[in-house]
Structures are given as C-alpha cells and as structure tokens.
Design an enzyme around this catalytic site. Structure first.
Site, mmCIF file in Angstrom:
data_model
loop_
_atom_site.group_PDB
_atom_site.id
_atom_site.type_symbol
_atom_site.label_atom_id
_atom_site.label_comp_id
_atom_site.label_asym_id
_atom_site.label_seq_id
_atom_site.Cartn_x
_atom_site.Cartn_y
_atom_site.Cartn_z
ATOM 1 N N TRP A 21 -43.342 -39.922 -25.740
ATOM 2 C CA TRP A 21 -42.143 -38.907 -26.033
ATOM 3 C C TRP A 21 -42.490 -37.460 -25.944
ATOM 4 O O TRP A 21 -42.192 -36.621 -25.248
ATOM 5 C CB TRP A 21 -41.471 -39.445 -27.137
ATOM 6 C CG TRP A 21 -40.106 -38.498 -27.229
ATOM 7 C CD1 TRP A 21 -39.699 -37.443 -26.607
ATOM 8 C CD2 TRP A 21 -39.266 -38.516 -28.543
ATOM 9 N NE1 TRP A 21 -38.386 -36.922 -27.094
ATOM 10 C CE2 TRP A 21 -38.249 -37.551 -28.255
ATOM 11 C CE3 TRP A 21 -39.181 -39.363 -29.619
ATOM 12 C CZ2 TRP A 21 -37.503 -37.180 -29.201
ATOM 13 C CZ3 TRP A 21 -38.144 -38.983 -30.510
ATOM 14 C CH2 TRP A 21 -37.319 -38.119 -30.437
ATOM 15 N N ASP A 52 -45.740 -46.471 -23.313
ATOM 16 C CA ASP A 52 -44.365 -46.201 -23.504
ATOM 17 C C ASP A 52 -43.745 -44.869 -23.069
ATOM 18 O O ASP A 52 -44.176 -43.938 -23.899
ATOM 19 C CB ASP A 52 -43.603 -46.692 -24.803
ATOM 20 C CG ASP A 52 -42.184 -46.919 -24.925
ATOM 21 O OD1 ASP A 52 -41.590 -47.769 -24.475
ATOM 22 O OD2 ASP A 52 -41.562 -45.890 -25.391
ATOM 23 N N TYR A 57 -37.465 -38.154 -21.302
ATOM 24 C CA TYR A 57 -38.438 -37.337 -22.069
ATOM 25 C C TYR A 57 -39.242 -36.701 -21.195
ATOM 26 O O TYR A 57 -40.294 -36.833 -20.364
ATOM 27 C CB TYR A 57 -39.809 -38.613 -22.620
ATOM 28 C CG TYR A 57 -39.653 -39.668 -23.252
ATOM 29 C CD1 TYR A 57 -38.158 -39.525 -23.915
ATOM 30 C CD2 TYR A 57 -40.266 -40.684 -23.397
ATOM 31 C CE1 TYR A 57 -38.246 -40.338 -25.160
ATOM 32 C CE2 TYR A 57 -40.034 -41.710 -24.166
ATOM 33 C CZ TYR A 57 -38.989 -41.823 -25.109
ATOM 34 O OH TYR A 57 -38.633 -42.769 -25.796
ATOM 35 N N LEU A 221 -44.520 -42.710 -37.594
ATOM 36 C CA LEU A 221 -45.053 -41.749 -38.578
ATOM 37 C C LEU A 221 -43.856 -40.693 -38.949
ATOM 38 O O LEU A 221 -44.173 -39.640 -39.378
ATOM 39 C CB LEU A 221 -46.072 -40.933 -37.766
ATOM 40 C CG LEU A 221 -47.454 -41.795 -37.530
ATOM 41 C CD1 LEU A 221 -48.280 -40.840 -36.757
ATOM 42 C CD2 LEU A 221 -47.787 -42.303 -38.778
ATOM 43 N N ARG A 223 -41.954 -39.041 -36.852
ATOM 44 C CA ARG A 223 -42.024 -37.895 -36.009
ATOM 45 C C ARG A 223 -43.283 -36.854 -36.559
ATOM 46 O O ARG A 223 -43.123 -35.587 -36.448
ATOM 47 C CB ARG A 223 -40.839 -37.111 -35.760
ATOM 48 C CG ARG A 223 -39.829 -38.140 -34.987
ATOM 49 C CD ARG A 223 -38.669 -37.350 -34.643
ATOM 50 N NE ARG A 223 -38.839 -36.299 -33.490
ATOM 51 C CZ ARG A 223 -37.807 -35.533 -33.089
ATOM 52 N NH1 ARG A 223 -36.646 -35.564 -33.628
ATOM 53 N NH2 ARG A 223 -38.236 -34.473 -32.293
ATOM 54 N N LYS A 229 -49.179 -33.467 -43.212
ATOM 55 C CA LYS A 229 -49.518 -32.256 -42.865
ATOM 56 C C LYS A 229 -48.248 -31.456 -42.632
ATOM 57 O O LYS A 229 -48.445 -30.196 -42.461
ATOM 58 C CB LYS A 229 -50.031 -32.381 -41.362
ATOM 59 C CG LYS A 229 -51.478 -32.918 -41.301
ATOM 60 C CD LYS A 229 -52.110 -33.188 -40.055
ATOM 61 C CE LYS A 229 -53.227 -33.990 -40.017
ATOM 62 N NZ LYS A 229 -53.594 -34.112 -38.526
ATOM 63 N N ARG A 242 -37.482 -31.084 -34.596
ATOM 64 C CA ARG A 242 -37.798 -32.159 -35.888
ATOM 65 C C ARG A 242 -37.064 -31.366 -37.328
ATOM 66 O O ARG A 242 -36.482 -32.220 -37.815
ATOM 67 C CB ARG A 242 -39.136 -32.316 -35.934
ATOM 68 C CG ARG A 242 -39.845 -33.317 -35.126
ATOM 69 C CD ARG A 242 -41.312 -33.397 -35.321
ATOM 70 N NE ARG A 242 -42.047 -32.274 -34.794
ATOM 71 C CZ ARG A 242 -43.250 -32.165 -34.825
ATOM 72 N NH1 ARG A 242 -43.827 -33.241 -35.555
ATOM 73 N NH2 ARG A 242 -43.908 -31.083 -34.423
ATOM 74 N N ALA A 295 -49.229 -38.834 -29.119
ATOM 75 C CA ALA A 295 -50.522 -38.073 -29.258
ATOM 76 C C ALA A 295 -50.488 -37.264 -27.998
ATOM 77 O O ALA A 295 -50.054 -37.559 -26.696
ATOM 78 C CB ALA A 295 -51.809 -39.102 -28.948
#
Length: 331
Positions: A21, A52, A57, A221, A223, A229, A242, A295
C-alpha cells in the site's frame, strides 16, 4: 520463512507478507520508484516472497512497481491483489468522495463488483503486474450495489480460465462471508487487525477458524503507530492521511505510546524493535494466517523479516494481552 497453505487452493504464502500500500504513495505522502523496487527485490531475495497490492494503491502505481520488481522472478513469488474499488467509472456505492490521484487530479472512488467490471479489472491487474495469473484475487470492499452472487460468479469464471489461482474477500463481516460462501469457495478474508484494533476477534476469527478460511491481517503496525516512533508533534509528509485517523489523535496516541512503553522491555530483551514484537504477536494470534508488513526501503524489509524469528514465551504473550485488555481507546 516457512510458507502456510491458503485454504481451498494450492497456493502457499509467507506468514509475513510484503504489503504494498505505502509504495503506491496515495494516503502515504508519496513513494519513490527506485527505493520501492529495491524493497520488493530485497523481500524476495530474503524469503518474503508473497506480495499484496491493489489497483487503488496509487491508482495503479503500486501494481506497476511490483510488476517491475518481479521481472524474471514470477515463479518465485505469490501475487495477491484486489478488485472492486474503481475511479474511472461510477457505481451506486460511493467509497471515498473527492480525493486526489498521484498526479493531483481530483477523483472519487466507487465500490463496484459487477461481473463485467471484475473481469475487466483482472485484465488491468495482469497487465500492470506483467503476469498471466494472480495467486489470490480479493474483493477489496463489499459492494451494496451488486448482488454478491454476481461478484462470486466472476471469480469462478476467472478461476476456471486460470487467470487466478484463488479468490478471496477483504473487509467482509462474518455475515457477508457466509452469504458469499454460498456461491464461491473463498480462500481468505483480508481485514484490519493489530494489537490496538482487535474487533475481528468477536465474529470473523471464530468463523474463519471453524470454516477453514485464511485471515490476512492488514495494518498490523496500525500504519506505523506500533513502531513507537510516532509521538506528539511528529511531522507527517504532505498528503499523509494518517494524522486524520482516530488512532493518531489524542488521547489515543498517548495511551498507545504508554502501552508500548510497558511492553518495550520484552522487545529489548530479545534485541528486537517494537515493530518486530508487534508483527510476531500478530502472526501468533488464533486464526491469523499472515500479516502484511509495509516497507518503503530495503532496511525496513530486513527489519520486518526478523520479526518471524522472535521467540515469545507464553508468559510474555499473557503479559501483553493483559496490558491490552486494560487499554481504553476512544474510537
């Protein structure tokens, strides 16, 4: 990395899967092709061979980057992509009104699962990915404007033609899965699931366990939030969606970071990151077949791969679960 069988198929996938994504750029503040391709190549080289992606995306960008990265390697990878979110035509079920594509053009997204559209989308996916078959083709979101039997008929046609090896759904409830299953044998449901977003445990997980359906967990995670962090004052890139979502707003952000502080000693003791601990926790939960780990570069891929190697004790899992049960979020 040992692969796991996808039900109702001969497809085997990696328990930690490359989630593509973010490399699409849309909602993530952009993405760079060279780094994205290198990230996918690193995943494949190091055993994370399942990828995936989805047309939406980056409005084709993610699939194109994946297609570039797998040239000459198609037999080594498992390609999972989706259908059912379109921006070049309309349906009676609008999904997201007035966003912008990667060129800055205003578009709206519609859910569309008509037989004609699904078959057309499959051809577009095959072209962008540079392949003649898709290992798992998933309906991205349920479409209220199309009878589910019509959508499932399209999957059956594509499977009979050899253009897909298996069919699944995404973001389906238990009841929606039950209805779809009357017309097509689903392999999987891809749903959001993380330490702080466990809603599927009520109905979807028990249903999938009882009926032998894979659960592909996306956003394990949350996003990036569970990396530890992202704290108050974190600077997001322009176009990054986000900070507008509930998990990234107060008081949720502070409460989640307090939870992460409590479980960090477990990660530290194993010389692991919080992200690696969260990914390992996810793939070891009941009913979860694999987790998608996004990633943007090679370094992040290698960090994600290490998550599968962690050895978390029953006592540590219990401690994490107890802390999660005490975590109250305003969603």
């Amino acid at each position: 990395m040992n692969k796991v069988q996808l039900p109702a198929s001969d497809v085997k996938i990696t328990p930690i899967t490359f989630g593509a994504w973010a490399i699409g750029g849309w909602f993530w503040g952009g993405a760079e092709e060279k780094e994205s391709v290198k990230a996918i190549e690193a995943a494949i080289t190091n055993g994370m061979t399942t990828i995936d992606t989805a047309p939406v995306y980056g409005f084709g960008q993610s699939e194109e980057f994946v297609g570039e990265a797998i040239k000459g390697k198609r037999s080594k990878v498992e390609l999972l992509t989706k259908f059912g979110l379109v921006w070049d035509r309309k349906s009676g079920h609008i999904h997201y009104e007035k966003t912008f594509d990667n060129q800055g053009n205003e578009v709206s997204l519609y859910r569309l699962g008509s037989k004609e559209s699904v078959i057309r989308e499959c051809e577009d996916c095959l072209r962008r990915l540079g392949t003649d078959y898709i290992d798992l083709f998933q309906q991205h979101w349920p479409d209220s404007s199309t009878p589910v039997e019509e959508t499932m008929e399209a999957l059956e046609i594509l499977k009979d033609q050899g253009k897909i090896r298996a069919g699944g759904v995404s973001n389906y409830s238990m009841n929606e899965m039950e209805k779809a299953e009357k017309y097509f044998t689903l392999s999987s449901n891809q749903v959001p699931y993380s330490m702080v977003n466990r809603g599927i445990e009520d109905e979807v997980v028990p249903y999938c366990i009882a009926n032998d359906k894979a659960i592909i967990a996306y956003s394990p995670l949350q996003r990036g939030l569970l990396t530890g962090k992202i704290t108050a004052g974190y600077k997001f890139a322009e176009g990054d969606h986000r900070p507008t979502t509930p998990f990234f707003k107060e008081p949720n952000l502070s409460r989640i970071n307090t939870f992460l502080d409590k479980i960090k000693p477990i990660a530290d003791a194993k010389q692991a990151t919080l992200a690696q601990l969260a990914l390992n926790w996810t793939i070891n939960q009941p009913g979860i077949t694999c987790a998608l780990a996004g990633a943007r570069n090679e370094k992040q891929v290698l960090e994600n791969l290490k998550a599968a190697e962690l050895n978390i004790s029953d006592e540590e899992f219990t401690f994490i679960r107890n802390e999660l049960d005490q975590l109250v979020l305003e969603i």
